[in-house]
Design a protein around this motif. Structure first.
Motif, PDB file in Angstrom:
ATOM      1  N   ASP A  69      30.678  44.911  48.170  1.00  0.00           N
ATOM      2  CA  ASP A  69      31.796  44.106  48.648  1.00  0.00           C
ATOM      3  C   ASP A  69      31.715  42.668  48.140  1.00  0.00           C
ATOM      4  OD1 ASP A  69      34.051  43.568  50.721  1.00  0.00           O
ATOM      5  OD2 ASP A  69      32.512  42.114  51.267  1.00  0.00           O
ATOM      6  N   PHE A  70      30.502  42.143  47.986  1.00  0.00           N
ATOM      7  CA  PHE A  70      30.323  40.756  47.527  1.00  0.00           C
ATOM      8  C   PHE A  70      31.030  40.498  46.202  1.00  0.00           C
ATOM      9  CE2 PHE A  70      27.928  37.936  44.670  1.00  0.00           C
ATOM     10  CZ  PHE A  70      28.100  36.723  45.333  1.00  0.00           C
ATOM     11  N   TRP A  71      31.040  41.503  45.312  1.00  0.00           N
ATOM     12  CA  TRP A  71      31.638  41.310  43.990  1.00  0.00           C
ATOM     13  C   TRP A  71      33.159  41.275  44.029  1.00  0.00           C
ATOM     14  CZ3 TRP A  71      28.291  39.284  41.050  1.00  0.00           C
ATOM     15  CH2 TRP A  71      26.952  39.643  41.135  1.00  0.00           C
ATOM     16  N   GLY A  72      33.735  41.524  45.196  1.00  0.00           N
ATOM     17  CA  GLY A  72      35.175  41.368  45.359  1.00  0.00           C
ATOM     18  C   GLY A  72      35.529  40.103  46.125  1.00  0.00           C
ATOM     19  N   GLU A  73      34.508  39.433  46.674  1.00  0.00           N
ATOM     20  CA  GLU A  73      34.710  38.159  47.362  1.00  0.00           C
ATOM     21  C   GLU A  73      34.876  37.045  46.329  1.00  0.00           C
ATOM     22  OE1 GLU A  73      34.920  37.478  50.687  1.00  0.00           O
ATOM     23  OE2 GLU A  73      34.977  39.645  50.982  1.00  0.00           O
ATOM     24  N   PRO A  74      35.463  35.899  46.707  1.00  0.00           N
ATOM     25  CA  PRO A  74      35.717  34.828  45.736  1.00  0.00           C
ATOM     26  C   PRO A  74      34.516  34.434  44.894  1.00  0.00           C
ATOM     27  CG  PRO A  74      36.847  34.349  47.784  1.00  0.00           C
ATOM     28  CD  PRO A  74      36.027  35.576  48.035  1.00  0.00           C
ATOM     29  N   ALA A  75      33.358  34.241  45.516  1.00  0.00           N
ATOM     30  CA  ALA A  75      32.174  33.815  44.756  1.00  0.00           C
ATOM     31  C   ALA A  75      31.724  34.895  43.782  1.00  0.00           C
ATOM     32  CB  ALA A  75      31.037  33.460  45.712  1.00  0.00           C
ATOM     33  N   LEU A 128      46.324  42.047  57.159  1.00  0.00           N
ATOM     34  CA  LEU A 128      47.081  42.875  56.218  1.00  0.00           C
ATOM     35  C   LEU A 128      46.116  43.652  55.341  1.00  0.00           C
ATOM     36  CD1 LEU A 128      49.804  40.254  55.227  1.00  0.00           C
ATOM     37  CD2 LEU A 128      50.064  42.205  56.767  1.00  0.00           C
ATOM     38  N   SER A 129      46.358  44.948  55.217  1.00  0.00           N
ATOM     39  CA  SER A 129      45.363  45.781  54.538  1.00  0.00           C
ATOM     40  C   SER A 129      45.859  46.514  53.299  1.00  0.00           C
ATOM     41  CB  SER A 129      44.804  46.824  55.512  1.00  0.00           C
ATOM     42  OG  SER A 129      45.827  47.721  55.929  1.00  0.00           O
ATOM     43  N   TYR A 130      47.173  46.631  53.105  1.00  0.00           N
ATOM     44  CA  TYR A 130      47.677  47.411  51.956  1.00  0.00           C
ATOM     45  C   TYR A 130      48.351  46.501  50.949  1.00  0.00           C
ATOM     46  CZ  TYR A 130      50.091  50.710  49.023  1.00  0.00           C
ATOM     47  OH  TYR A 130      50.525  51.424  47.929  1.00  0.00           O
ATOM     48  N   PRO A 131      47.934  46.621  49.670  1.00  0.00           N
ATOM     49  CA  PRO A 131      46.815  47.402  49.124  1.00  0.00           C
ATOM     50  C   PRO A 131      45.517  46.587  49.122  1.00  0.00           C
ATOM     51  CG  PRO A 131      48.102  46.478  47.340  1.00  0.00           C
ATOM     52  CD  PRO A 131      48.759  46.017  48.618  1.00  0.00           C
ATOM     53  N   SER A 132      44.403  47.238  48.840  1.00  0.00           N
ATOM     54  CA  SER A 132      43.099  46.579  48.845  1.00  0.00           C
ATOM     55  C   SER A 132      42.944  45.664  47.635  1.00  0.00           C
ATOM     56  CB  SER A 132      41.984  47.626  48.844  1.00  0.00           C
ATOM     57  OG  SER A 132      40.729  47.028  48.570  1.00  0.00           O
ATOM     58  N   GLY A 133      42.834  44.361  47.884  1.00  0.00           N
ATOM     59  CA  GLY A 133      42.642  43.416  46.792  1.00  0.00           C
ATOM     60  C   GLY A 133      41.277  43.534  46.155  1.00  0.00           C
ATOM     61  N   HIS A 134      40.249  43.811  46.960  1.00  0.00           N
ATOM     62  CA  HIS A 134      38.898  43.987  46.419  1.00  0.00           C
ATOM     63  C   HIS A 134      38.873  45.139  45.415  1.00  0.00           C
ATOM     64  CE1 HIS A 134      37.653  41.279  49.562  1.00  0.00           C
ATOM     65  NE2 HIS A 134      36.360  41.437  49.290  1.00  0.00           N
ATOM     66  N   THR A 135      39.461  46.265  45.817  1.00  0.00           N
ATOM     67  CA  THR A 135      39.467  47.436  44.933  1.00  0.00           C
ATOM     68  C   THR A 135      40.294  47.168  43.683  1.00  0.00           C
ATOM     69  OG1 THR A 135      39.307  48.850  46.890  1.00  0.00           O
ATOM     70  CG2 THR A 135      39.907  49.912  44.816  1.00  0.00           C
ATOM     71  N   GLY A 136      41.431  46.514  43.863  1.00  0.00           N
ATOM     72  CA  GLY A 136      42.273  46.191  42.722  1.00  0.00           C
ATOM     73  C   GLY A 136      41.557  45.309  41.723  1.00  0.00           C
ATOM     74  N   PHE A 137      40.904  44.243  42.208  1.00  0.00           N
ATOM     75  CA  PHE A 137      40.196  43.327  41.311  1.00  0.00           C
ATOM     76  C   PHE A 137      39.076  44.029  40.561  1.00  0.00           C
ATOM     77  CE2 PHE A 137      36.255  40.934  40.810  1.00  0.00           C
ATOM     78  CZ  PHE A 137      36.646  40.044  39.816  1.00  0.00           C
ATOM     79  N   PHE A 138      38.233  44.743  41.288  1.00  0.00           N
ATOM     80  CA  PHE A 138      37.066  45.373  40.670  1.00  0.00           C
ATOM     81  C   PHE A 138      37.486  46.417  39.645  1.00  0.00           C
ATOM     82  CE2 PHE A 138      32.876  47.647  40.958  1.00  0.00           C
ATOM     83  CZ  PHE A 138      32.095  46.554  40.645  1.00  0.00           C
ATOM     84  N   THR A 139      38.524  47.177  39.959  1.00  0.00           N
ATOM     85  CA  THR A 139      39.043  48.174  39.025  1.00  0.00           C
ATOM     86  C   THR A 139      39.648  47.504  37.802  1.00  0.00           C
ATOM     87  OG1 THR A 139      39.531  49.691  40.856  1.00  0.00           O
ATOM     88  CG2 THR A 139      40.601  50.141  38.750  1.00  0.00           C
ATOM     89  N   ALA A 140      40.390  46.417  38.024  1.00  0.00           N
ATOM     90  CA  ALA A 140      41.028  45.709  36.914  1.00  0.00           C
ATOM     91  C   ALA A 140      39.996  45.181  35.937  1.00  0.00           C
ATOM     92  CB  ALA A 140      41.884  44.564  37.454  1.00  0.00           C
ATOM     93  N   VAL A 170      35.181  55.247  38.437  1.00  0.00           N
ATOM     94  CA  VAL A 170      33.878  54.899  39.015  1.00  0.00           C
ATOM     95  C   VAL A 170      33.947  53.550  39.726  1.00  0.00           C
ATOM     96  CG1 VAL A 170      31.495  54.287  38.470  1.00  0.00           C
ATOM     97  CG2 VAL A 170      32.541  56.274  37.387  1.00  0.00           C
ATOM     98  N   ALA A 171      34.562  52.560  39.072  1.00  0.00           N
ATOM     99  CA  ALA A 171      34.655  51.228  39.680  1.00  0.00           C
ATOM    100  C   ALA A 171      35.498  51.267  40.953  1.00  0.00           C
ATOM    101  CB  ALA A 171      35.264  50.241  38.680  1.00  0.00           C
ATOM    102  N   GLY A 172      36.643  51.949  40.888  1.00  0.00           N
ATOM    103  CA  GLY A 172      37.503  52.039  42.055  1.00  0.00           C
ATOM    104  C   GLY A 172      36.851  52.795  43.197  1.00  0.00           C
ATOM    105  N   ALA A 173      36.142  53.868  42.862  1.00  0.00           N
ATOM    106  CA  ALA A 173      35.476  54.656  43.900  1.00  0.00           C
ATOM    107  C   ALA A 173      34.358  53.860  44.570  1.00  0.00           C
ATOM    108  CB  ALA A 173      34.919  55.939  43.294  1.00  0.00           C
ATOM    109  N   ASP A 189      44.757  52.411  51.527  1.00  0.00           N
ATOM    110  CA  ASP A 189      44.772  51.023  51.050  1.00  0.00           C
ATOM    111  C   ASP A 189      43.998  50.924  49.737  1.00  0.00           C
ATOM    112  OD1 ASP A 189      46.052  50.292  53.422  1.00  0.00           O
ATOM    113  OD2 ASP A 189      44.164  49.779  54.410  1.00  0.00           O
ATOM    114  N   VAL A 190      42.874  51.614  49.705  1.00  0.00           N
ATOM    115  CA  VAL A 190      42.021  51.629  48.518  1.00  0.00           C
ATOM    116  C   VAL A 190      42.761  52.261  47.343  1.00  0.00           C
ATOM    117  CG1 VAL A 190      39.967  52.709  47.533  1.00  0.00           C
ATOM    118  CG2 VAL A 190      39.843  51.594  49.781  1.00  0.00           C
ATOM    119  N   LEU A 191      43.429  53.380  47.611  1.00  0.00           N
ATOM    120  CA  LEU A 191      44.189  54.053  46.556  1.00  0.00           C
ATOM    121  C   LEU A 191      45.291  53.134  46.026  1.00  0.00           C
ATOM    122  CD1 LEU A 191      44.852  56.541  44.882  1.00  0.00           C
ATOM    123  CD2 LEU A 191      46.221  57.396  46.804  1.00  0.00           C
ATOM    124  N   GLY A 192      45.933  52.410  46.922  1.00  0.00           N
ATOM    125  CA  GLY A 192      46.969  51.474  46.500  1.00  0.00           C
ATOM    126  C   GLY A 192      46.421  50.366  45.621  1.00  0.00           C
TER     127      GLY A 192
END
Length: 228
Positions: A69-75, A128-140, A170-173, A189-192
């Motif tokens: 989760d840390f890798w999706g946080e701002p820092a 607000l939970s949809y869609p997951s910004g952490h998952t979106g960023f890491f996948t992107a 793999v990254a999204g999962a 939310d994660v899928l979104g």
């Protein structure tokens, strides 16, 4: 014009396939957003996967989820972006550096804009939970790295497509699991978030290539006049 043109960030063999995937991903994002608009409870799919609670995952796996989760946080996200940009510049991939910032940034912006439109919350606390910004960023970010690797390795259409989709999956999962395990998001939310990255990154890569090619063409047209 001197020097070699910078390589495209969207390999030609992948353009048609990723264009189709991006369109389908965008459709999924919209569909899920409409289905769960204004909801604050898990849907049938969310309950089937796992309904997030405060103790969905216990140590030591909870520590793994927190580290992910840390890798999706701002820092953490800023650290990854800086490292990726530095790597692109060292490898002389200026378009890649632009795509790292643009692809990841546009994905985060898109998920942020969709959240109030969908209005889905989790745990009834207004988050607000949809869609997951952490998952979106890491996948992107993973998608960008995979695209650059596919282009640099000169992979064919099948191999490049397999690499890009496998890395994205793999990254999204990984990040998606962490978000559900930490009770931050529902599975949908994660899928979104994952689909948002699949929709945004190819479009951003195409725009980067078009803009860079246009600038290169203008420079080439202006060069002869400059020598006179």
């Amino acid at each position: 014009m001197t020097g070699r043109p910078t390589p495209a960030v969207l390999p030609p063999p992948l353009r048609a396939w990723l264009g189709l995937i991006a369109a389908l991903a965008a459709l999924v994002v919209v569909t899920l957003g409409v289905l769960y608009a204004g909801h604050s409870e898990p849907g049938r799919v969310d309950r089937w996967v796992v309904e997030p609670t405060a103790d969905s995952v216990r140590p030591p796996w909870r520590y793994v989820a927190l580290a992910t989760d840390f890798w999706g946080e701002p820092a953490g996200a800023a650290t990854l972006v800086v490292a990726a940009v530095a790597g692109c510049l060292l490898l002389r991939l200026p378009r890649g550096a632009v795509l790292v910032v643009g692809g990841a940034g546009m994905t985060v912006v898109t998920t942020t804009l969709i959240k109030p439109l969908a209005g889905r919350t989790i745990h009834g606390d207004g988050n607000l939970s949809y869609p997951s910004g952490h998952t979106g960023f890491f996948t992107a970010l993973a998608l960008v790295v995979a695209l650059l690797a596919a282009g640099r390795l000169g992979l064919g259409r099948k191999a490049a497509t397999l690499l890009v989709l496998a890395v994205a999956l793999v990254a999204g999962a990984a990040m998606g699991w962490a978000q559900v395990a930490l009770s931050a998001h529902y599975a949908t939310d994660v899928l979104g978030g994952w689909c948002t990255a699949l929709a945004v990154v190819p479009a951003t890569a195409w725009l980067v290539d078009r803009s860079a090619d246009s600038l290169a063409d203008r420079a080439a047209d202006a060069a002869p006049r400059g020598r006179r």
